[in-house]
Motif scaffolding. Structure first.
Motif: not given
Length: 82
Positions: A17-20, A27-30, A45-60, A64-66
């Motif tokens: 629950g706390f993880a989600f 992710l909402g703030i991001l 735009k492309s640089d920002v979106v690419q950086s955000v995708m890297v962060v989103a992949v790390v979060v996912v 999964l480790l959780l």
């Protein structure tokens, strides 16, 4: 023994629950900051979106480790003596 299993299930529920909750808020703030950054400087735009995708992949990956840890606790509980 039933108290240990009950406490384990409560702990697993709280962890998930706390993880989600944390991931949803983060992710909402991001997303808000990305929209603000792209709105201020549309050329990046492309640089920002690419950086955000890297962060989103790390979060996912961390999520999964959780899940792996939660299933480890659920099925191979070290606190239960058999």
């Amino acid at each position: 023994m039933n108290q240990v299993l009950g406490a384990t299930l409560i702990a697993i529920g709280l962890m998930l629950g706390f993880a989600f909750l944390g991931i949803g808020i983060g992710l909402g703030i991001l997303g808000a900051k990305v929209a603000e950054a792209v709105g201020r400087n549309p050329e990046t735009k492309s640089d920002v979106v690419q950086s955000v995708m890297v962060v989103a992949v790390v979060v996912v990956v961390l999520l999964l480790l959780l899940f792996a840890f939660v299933f480890l606790l659920l099925f191979f509980n070290p606190l239960v003596i058999q």
